[in-house]
Design a protein around this motif. Structure first.
Motif, short mmCIF file in Angstrom:
data_model
loop_
_atom_site.label_atom_id
_atom_site.label_comp_id
_atom_site.label_asym_id
_atom_site.label_seq_id
_atom_site.Cartn_x
_atom_site.Cartn_y
_atom_site.Cartn_z
N LYS A 1 51.04 6.71 31.11
CA LYS A 1 51.98 6.92 29.99
C LYS A 1 51.84 5.82 28.94
CE LYS A 1 55.48 9.66 32.37
NZ LYS A 1 56.88 9.78 32.83
N ALA A 2 51.47 4.62 29.36
CA ALA A 2 51.30 3.52 28.40
C ALA A 2 49.95 3.57 27.70
CB ALA A 2 51.46 2.18 29.12
N ASN A 3 49.01 4.34 28.24
CA ASN A 3 47.65 4.45 27.67
C ASN A 3 47.32 5.93 27.53
OD1 ASN A 3 46.49 1.42 27.96
ND2 ASN A 3 47.73 1.93 29.77
N THR A 4 47.85 6.53 26.47
CA THR A 4 47.80 7.99 26.31
C THR A 4 46.39 8.54 26.10
OG1 THR A 4 48.31 7.72 23.96
CG2 THR A 4 50.16 8.11 25.45
N ALA A 5 45.45 7.69 25.73
CA ALA A 5 44.08 8.16 25.51
C ALA A 5 43.24 8.09 26.80
CB ALA A 5 43.40 7.34 24.42
N LEU A 6 43.78 7.49 27.84
CA LEU A 6 43.03 7.28 29.08
C LEU A 6 42.94 8.56 29.89
CD1 LEU A 6 41.65 5.29 31.06
CD2 LEU A 6 43.92 4.87 32.06
N LYS A 7 41.72 8.87 30.33
CA LYS A 7 41.49 10.00 31.23
C LYS A 7 40.82 9.46 32.50
CE LYS A 7 40.92 13.46 27.56
NZ LYS A 7 40.05 14.53 27.03
N ILE A 8 41.19 9.98 33.65
CA ILE A 8 40.66 9.47 34.91
C ILE A 8 40.23 10.59 35.85
CG2 ILE A 8 41.96 7.30 34.85
CD1 ILE A 8 43.91 8.57 36.86
N SER A 9 39.26 10.25 36.69
CA SER A 9 38.86 11.11 37.79
C SER A 9 39.42 10.51 39.07
CB SER A 9 37.33 11.20 37.88
OG SER A 9 36.95 11.89 39.05
N ILE A 10 40.16 11.30 39.82
CA ILE A 10 40.75 10.84 41.07
C ILE A 10 39.80 11.26 42.20
CG2 ILE A 10 42.75 10.98 42.60
CD1 ILE A 10 44.28 12.01 40.03
N GLU A 11 39.24 10.26 42.91
CA GLU A 11 38.20 10.54 43.89
C GLU A 11 38.62 10.08 45.29
OE1 GLU A 11 34.76 8.61 42.29
OE2 GLU A 11 34.65 9.95 40.55
N GLY A 12 38.60 11.03 46.22
CA GLY A 12 39.01 10.73 47.58
C GLY A 12 37.83 10.40 48.49
N HIS A 13 38.06 9.46 49.44
CA HIS A 13 37.02 9.06 50.40
C HIS A 13 37.67 8.90 51.78
CE1 HIS A 13 34.12 8.00 47.17
NE2 HIS A 13 35.22 7.70 46.50
N THR A 14 36.92 9.21 52.82
CA THR A 14 37.40 9.07 54.20
C THR A 14 36.48 8.14 54.97
OG1 THR A 14 36.09 10.85 55.19
CG2 THR A 14 38.17 11.49 54.13
N ASP A 15 36.89 7.80 56.22
CA ASP A 15 35.98 7.10 57.11
C ASP A 15 35.16 8.16 57.86
OD1 ASP A 15 37.50 8.10 59.28
OD2 ASP A 15 38.77 6.33 59.33
N SER A 16 34.43 7.73 58.89
CA SER A 16 33.53 8.66 59.57
C SER A 16 34.17 9.36 60.78
CB SER A 16 32.28 7.91 60.05
OG SER A 16 32.64 6.86 60.93
N THR A 17 35.47 9.13 61.01
CA THR A 17 36.14 9.79 62.12
C THR A 17 36.19 11.29 61.86
OG1 THR A 17 37.51 7.83 62.47
CG2 THR A 17 38.26 9.89 63.48
N GLY A 18 35.86 12.09 62.87
CA GLY A 18 35.82 13.54 62.67
C GLY A 18 34.43 13.97 62.23
N ASN A 19 34.32 15.24 61.79
CA ASN A 19 33.01 15.72 61.35
C ASN A 19 32.90 15.71 59.83
OD1 ASN A 19 33.67 18.53 60.22
ND2 ASN A 19 34.56 18.67 62.28
#
Length: 339
Positions: free
Chosen positions: A261-279
């Protein structure tokens, strides 16, 4: 006349018997005493004045050169097994002086000692070398024996709880083996040692005050990291194996909202990462869903979806070794990347 004399004699005898009974009644009852434990060490402990806690005031300051942390090395012919030893910047060890258990917090070394080469372990060499050295630098032996089982049994309701306590507070197996406890005090240090030749271990604790290093992540912190590196790494907590954001992470979400809200021109990509537990496949799906959850939480707070993008990479981009719990914790992350 004879009857009168007999009466007087009878009265006198009764008076004497009454006085005797009174004196006997006045003698306090004597309780039988017995020595419960004939062990000289136990008897010595019972002679000490029992206080509420261990007091460092009774420990004399040493003026000897004690060297640098951890203040002790294995005897000649012995080595530290690094695969079974641990170092902690801040942890705790418990000490015992025969009367009290007391915990020290600070810098900790838990050293497992082995012979140099294929040689038989030498208990006496270990004990003699360690005890003589510690005494030479002014350390005081406060306990040397096996901790009584009636005390260690109070650590938990079952064997698993007892051993959990032991592994948390001791470098060696103090349930089954004897232990030597030393304390060392200088003008500005308080140090404790746990020594066990049977467990082949040395535990060292240097007392330090706890200093909180965690601080609240602010909108300015996140923006500064994005501007300096192109992205910000955040550890947002989710329910295990799910994409639902935990309540304790909504403060971070609020700071992201403030930044956007304080930086109205800012655009971001939200990127998720996990550990190796599971497949790999399920981790990819999980990371995408978690990134999407963060995106939705931002739009719920009024951030336009056109300024946001979400993506998941599963376990494909680790930043630490997934073979350790510490590494896995760092790999479970959300990155905000500037578009």
């Amino acid at each position: 006349m004879m009857k009168k004399i007999q009466l007087i004699s009878l009265l006198t005898l009764m008076t004497l018997l009454s006085c005797k009974d009174k004196k006997v009644a006045e003698i306090p009852e004597q309780k039988e005493t017995s020595i419960v434990n004939e062990d000289p060490q136990v008897q010595e402990i019972t002679k000490k004045k029992i206080t509420n806690e261990f007091s460092w005031d009774a420990i004399s300051e040493t003026t000897a050169d004690i060297g640098v942390y951890p203040y002790i090395t294995p005897p000649k012919g012995m080595l530290i097994d690094k695969n079974q030893s641990q170092s902690y910047e801040f942890d705790k060890l418990e000490l015992f002086d025969g009367l009290h258990f007391f915990v020290l917090e600070g810098k900790v070394e838990r050293m497992h000692i082995i012979m140099d080469g294929d040689k038989k372990w030498e208990n006496y060499l270990f004990d003699k070398s360690i005890s003589e050295y510690l005494k030479s630098i002014g350390a005081k032996l406060i306990f040397e024996n096996q901790i009584p089982s009636e005390l260690t049994q109070k650590w938990g309701e079952n064997p698993n709880d007892i051993y959990k306590h032991m592994h948390e507070y001791y470098a060696g197996d103090v349930v089954n083996n004897p232990i030597s406890m030393y304390v060392l005090k200088t003008a500005n240090k308080k140090i404790g040692f746990q020594i066990s030749s049977e467990s082949k271990t040395i535990g060292v604790i240097e007392y330090t005050d706890f200093k909180q290093s965690i601080k609240k992540i602010t909108a300015d912190d996140i923006l500064d990291e994005i501007n300096n590196t192109g992205y910000a790494t955040l550890h947002i907590n989710f329910d295990t194996g799910k994409s639902r954001i935990k309540a304790d992470s909504y403060d971070i979400i609020s700071e992201i909202v403030k930044m956007m809200k304080a930086n109205t021109a800012l655009k971001i990509s939200i990127e998720g990462h996990t550990d190796s537990t599971g497949n790999e496949k399920s981790n990819m799906i999980l990371s995408k869903n978690r990134a999407k959850s963060v995106l939705m939480s931002l739009t719920d707070e009024g951030i336009e979806e056109s300024r946001l993008k979400s993506e998941g990479f599963g376990q494909s981009k680790p930043i630490e070794d997934n073979s350790t719990e510490k590494g896995k914790a760092k790999n479970r992350r959300v990155e905000l990347r500037k578009l």
